[in-house]
Design an enzyme around this catalytic site. Structure first.
Site, mmCIF file in Angstrom:
data_model
loop_
_atom_site.group_PDB
_atom_site.id
_atom_site.type_symbol
_atom_site.label_atom_id
_atom_site.label_comp_id
_atom_site.label_asym_id
_atom_site.label_seq_id
_atom_site.Cartn_x
_atom_site.Cartn_y
_atom_site.Cartn_z
ATOM 1 C CB VAL A 83 1.415 -5.654 2.373
ATOM 2 C CG1 VAL A 83 0.248 -4.669 2.449
ATOM 3 C CG2 VAL A 83 1.130 -6.742 1.360
ATOM 4 C CB SER A 84 6.306 -6.326 4.916
ATOM 5 O OG SER A 84 6.584 -4.953 4.893
ATOM 6 C CB THR A 85 4.175 -10.717 5.410
ATOM 7 O OG1 THR A 85 3.062 -10.125 6.089
ATOM 8 C CG2 THR A 85 5.459 -10.363 6.142
ATOM 9 C CD GLN A 112 2.071 -6.850 6.564
ATOM 10 O OE1 GLN A 112 2.694 -6.590 5.547
ATOM 11 N NE2 GLN A 112 2.418 -6.365 7.745
#
Length: 182
Positions: free
Chosen positions: A10-12, A15
């Site tokens: 996940v990017s962050t 999330q």
């Protein structure tokens, strides 16, 4: 029974990778794979060095599993070059690659060909996002916002805004200069 490694990203940090992991566990069970480890990264896909991915590749080199399962091709990498490097290495060490979302399995030649196409599309998507962000910054600048205001609006540093605006094509820079002088 094939031994599977699950890869999720996940990017962050706000999330959650749980949706990806649950789908991958179910797919592994349906195929009769034994899950040996789950590798999870919470970091941008742009970064080539990621702790989970790096650990997974190290374990792959040590023959800890037979197949890597990921939720989507863009969870491995967004750059075609990096994506193909990862897949090339997996292929060299005879580890298969399976993508849940794209229904790709590199056990066969068609799966390997589709992976190359998907990687190119993922890079195109990333480049389109970058262009939209640049266009938004250009618009903000033309509307009189300071670099500091633009940076705050996009939650990035002023140095990043300056770098992005410097990378604009010469035609756009010339138009901006005309608009500022008018």
């Amino acid at each position: 029974m094939k031994r599977a490694a699950l890869n999720s990203r996940v990017s962050t940090y706000d999330q959650t990778p749980q949706t990806q992991i649950l789908d991958l566990r179910q797919m592994a069970a349906q195929r009769g794979y034994a899950i040996v480890k789950e590798y999870i990264d919470k970091i941008s896909g742009v970064k080539a060095k990621r702790p989970g991915l790096d650990a997974m590749m190290a374990d792959a080199r040590r023959s800890q599993f037979d197949v890597v399962m990921t939720w989507a091709c863009d969870r491995i990498a967004r750059s075609t070059r990096h994506f193909l490097e990862v897949l090339g290495e997996l292929n060299r060490i005879q580890v298969e690659f399976v993508s849940f979302r794209e229904s790709i399995d590199t056990a066969g030649p068609l799966g390997r060909a589709i992976v190359v196409i998907i990687g190119a599309v993922a890079e195109l998507e990333r480049n389109l996002i970058i262009e939209r962000v640049r266009a938004g910054m250009r618009r903000d600048r033309c509307q009189g916002q300071s670099i500091r205001e633009i940076a705050k609006g996009h939650r990035i540093s002023t140095a990043t805004v300056q770098r992005v605006l410097r990378k604009l094509p010469p035609q756009v820079q010339a138009l901006e200069a005309l608009e500022r002088s008018a």
